[in-house]
Design an enzyme around this catalytic site. Structure first.
Site, short mmCIF file in Angstrom:
data_model
loop_
_atom_site.label_atom_id
_atom_site.label_comp_id
_atom_site.label_asym_id
_atom_site.label_seq_id
_atom_site.Cartn_x
_atom_site.Cartn_y
_atom_site.Cartn_z
N HIS A 65 18.04 -6.09 21.21
CA HIS A 65 17.21 -5.01 20.69
C HIS A 65 18.04 -4.14 19.76
O HIS A 65 19.27 -4.12 19.82
CB HIS A 65 16.64 -4.16 21.83
CG HIS A 65 17.68 -3.55 22.70
ND1 HIS A 65 18.31 -4.24 23.71
CD2 HIS A 65 18.22 -2.30 22.73
CE1 HIS A 65 19.17 -3.46 24.33
NE2 HIS A 65 19.15 -2.28 23.75
N CYS A 209 22.24 4.27 27.24
CA CYS A 209 22.89 3.16 26.54
C CYS A 209 22.88 3.46 25.05
O CYS A 209 22.20 4.40 24.62
CB CYS A 209 22.20 1.83 26.84
SG CYS A 209 20.54 1.66 26.12
#
Length: 697
Positions: A65, A209
């Site tokens: 992603h 993250c």
């Protein structure tokens, strides 16, 4: 999620055998739907995110992603692989692959929807349904949430359950019972009061993250589920994702018994959690082993360990996950010390170098400016710079040792680490002594922490007992056991550097150049840099040559990529050409990480080319006898370099070698990834002539 994934964004028979090919296959579906405008530019962004941290998760999941300017709207594509694809998960290949594409300015609502998918991936029934799905449309509906997740029916037997026949009571052989005589009435006994349920152990957690889309929310779901499974644990998570974050209420944090940080980017407003038992790990640990993290924070609470809330905010500053090998943990411990040491090196070294530049190389013999300072004299200002820099530089070894110990044992390791580092300076053990002192201090504290102590002593353990005992042990070992041998080794290393000349010096320059350019700011790069700055603690002719070679080689990769995107722009994507403009400044400033975007997108060409140029520059710098007293600064400290003209020639030669190699290697491909002029890449895409070279590593 009604428009994020449709049937034509689902591939139930994904034939790719590598993660690069899988990302390309799913991205091509996005391009066909008009969700991605530049295939190779988008894949380069995916690869750059993958280079930060593998996106494979336990349980057969791969979630590549990124956020990219080449994405028109948030999009999700799903592929199911029969043979499995390696996305770097510890338990093996992934068969369920989700490619998540978010625009660079995605709105909060869309990112929240994507985060809900990340939480769904923690549901075993959801994953089982995806593995058995046979229709792309139904699969898309399941992922969107339009269809409920089927739950497996409990196993049942076809025959009705038979009840056991009642067994007849044995006949009594005693005489018939007679009616008992009535007993005198007594007051009824009070009913027992049910015991109050045991208080739950309360944990607050923060997950984050780099992208803030997937891992952040998966770690949150995993931790919450582990708390529910434990029964006596309550976990409340603050997700610091791309859509921002909602702060936990102060009273929730105040009532918590422990804290878990599962993050790969700095925790925002971290001081809110100060003074509590804390476990600090990477975000993947929060996904893969939440129960172990809960157990670890409970153990710290039982021992009375607390933190100040100033733990390192990056992965390099943490002590390593429990599943890491000893070698990986050792690397992280050493990098923790180096990362905290570098600011002292940069500030102190540059001030010393400026002092020499203004006052000459005899400025180190000037009297203390506290006793003699003339405001109108240049030499007084030079002496001031030199003496301030010397004070800052004197912290180099203690800080290195202290924060190596901190990386191993958290805050209790600081005191013995700093004490051991100071002893290393006292006995002239230098940089090597600091490394040893930090490892010894951290090991001693970790050993003490494993001792079970009475509850009455737990409160004073981290403040009094551990610093007292560990400092005494480290002092004994450094003064009487390991200090002198390390000091002898340090002197031998210094003598060897001073004796280097001719071929030996050139070979060392080649090795240092290769190390600086192999991982572009990674562990090997940091080892070479630490070796160089360690020599500046006691500068000699040889150590100054090493520092010069290291900085010169580290400047080559970003400068070479910048030059390559200028002279042969058609070999690079539009994104890489934009990165090339910034790489000019980064390379000139000795920031090797400026080449990372190029290496992430095409490692098999960029890294070898960078290493070749770095080796040439390192060798020439050593051969020319260039010296450098400043540990950083790039071309901005050229006046402080010995033989500056030859130094610039060495850098230029390496840049030319790397540029030529990367242009040749990229030119060997059948077609360019992005085209030369804007739109060339799109024309190639329309013809279906996408390059077959893997985009990322």
């Amino acid at each position: 999620m009604s428009e994020m994934i449709t049937a034509d964004l689902v591939d139930l028979d994904l034939s790719a055998d590598t993660k690069e090919a899988a990302a390309r296959a799913l991205a091509e579906r996005m391009v066909a739907r008009g969700r991605v405008t530049d295939l190779d530019g988008f894949l380069a962004d995916v690869a750059a995110r993958e280079a930060q941290m593998p996106t494979g998760l336990d349980g057969g999941i791969g979630i590549p992603h990124c956020r990219s300017e080449h994405v028109t709207e948030p999009t999700l594509a799903f592929g199911r692989s029969v043979d499995g694809i390696d996305f770097g998960a510890p338990d093996g290949p992934a068969d369920l692959i989700f490619l998540i594409a978010a625009p660079a300015g995605a709105d909060d609502a869309h990112l929240t929807i994507l985060s809900s998918l990340a939480r769904q991936l923690m549901d075993e029934d959801f994953k089982a349904a995806l593995r058995t799905a046979t229709d792309a449309g139904a699969t898309a509906a399941l992922i969107r949430g339009d269809e409920p997740v089927p739950t497996p029916e409990p196993e049942s037997t076809t025959e009705p359950e038979s009840r056991p026949e009642p067994t007849p009571e044995p006949e009594s052989t005693t005489e018939p019972e007679t009616a008992p005589e009535p007993e005198p009435e007594t007051a009824p006994e009070p009913e027992p009061v049910p015991a109050a349920p045991a208080a739950k152990f309360k944990i607050v957690a923060v997950t984050s993250c780099p992208t803030g889309i997937a891992h952040t929310y998966m770690a949150a779901e995993s931790l919450e589920k582990a708390g529910r499974d434990a029964g006596d644990v309550e976990v409340v998570v603050e997700t610091q994702g791309s859509a921002g974050f909602t702060r936990l209420a102060p009273e929730v944090i105040a009532a918590a018994d422990g804290v878990i940080f599962a993050h790969d980017v700095p925790v925002r407003e971290k001081d809110r959690f100060a003074g509590k038992p804390t476990v600090d790990v990477g975000v993947k640990a929060g996904i893969n082993r939440p129960a172990a993290l809960i157990g670890e924070v409970r153990e710290k609470a039982a021992r009375g360990e607390t933190t100040s809330g100033t733990a390192p905010a990056t992965p390099v500053g943490r002590a390593g996950d429990a599943g890491d090998s000893y070698g990986t943990k050792l690397r992280k411990w050493l990098m923790s010390g180096v990362s905290y040491m570098v600011p002292f090196v940069a500030a102190g070294g540059l001030l010393i170098a400026l002092g020499f530049a203004i006052g000459g190389y005899t400025i180190n013999k000037a009297p203390s400016v506290a006793e003699h300072f003339v405001w109108t004299q240049t030499d007084s200002w030079a002496a001031l710079l030199f003496q301030v820099g010397s004070v800052a530089f004197a912290f180099l070894v203690p800080v290195l040792a202290g924060f190596i110990a901190y990386g191993m044992a958290d805050r209790p390791g600081l005191v013995p680490g700093f004490v051991g580092g100071s002893i290393a300076l006292t006995i002239n053990a230098g940089f090597l002594g600091g490394l040893a002192a930090g490892l010894v201090a951290g090991g001693v504290v970790m050993a003490i922490q494993k001792v079970n102590v009475p509850p009455v002593l737990r409160g004073v353990m981290p403040v009094v007992v551990i610093p007292l005992i560990s400092s005494a042990v480290v002092g004994f070992l450094m003064f009487l056991v390991i200090g002198k041998p390390i000091a002898s080794l340090q002197r031998a290393l210094t003598d060897w550097l001073n004796s280097l000349s001719g071929a030996n010096a050139i070979i060392l320059g080649v090795v240092l150049g290769l190390m600086m350019c192999f991982d572009l700011g990674g562990p090997l790069n940091k080892v070479a840099y630490a070796f160089a700055v360690g020599g500046l603690a006691n500068p000699t002719e040889g150590s100054l040559k090493v520092m010069a070679a290291v900085m010169a080689a580290g400047m080559v990769p970003p400068l070479a990529m910048a030059l390559a995107t200028t002279v042969r722009g058609r070999l690079f994507t539009r994104t890489e050409r934009e990165n090339g403009k910034a790489a000019w400044v980064l390379g000139a400033s000795f920031i090797t990480e400026g080449a990372i975007p190029f290496a992430a997108a095409d490692p098999l060409r960029v890294i070898p080319a960078s290493m070749a140029g770095g080796a040439v520059t390192g060798a020439l710098s050593m051969a020319f006898g260039c010296t450098l007293r400043a540990p950083h600064g790039g071309i901005f400290v050229v006046p402080l370099i010995g033989n500056p003209f030859l130094y610039l020639i060495a850098i230029a030669a390496g840049v030319c070698v790397s540029t030529a190699l990367v242009v040749i290697l990229k030119g060997m491909r059948k077609s360019a990834p992005g085209g030369g002029a804007d739109g060339a890449g799109d024309a190639t895409a329309q013809k279906g002539q996408e390059p077959k070279i893997p985009v990322a590593a």
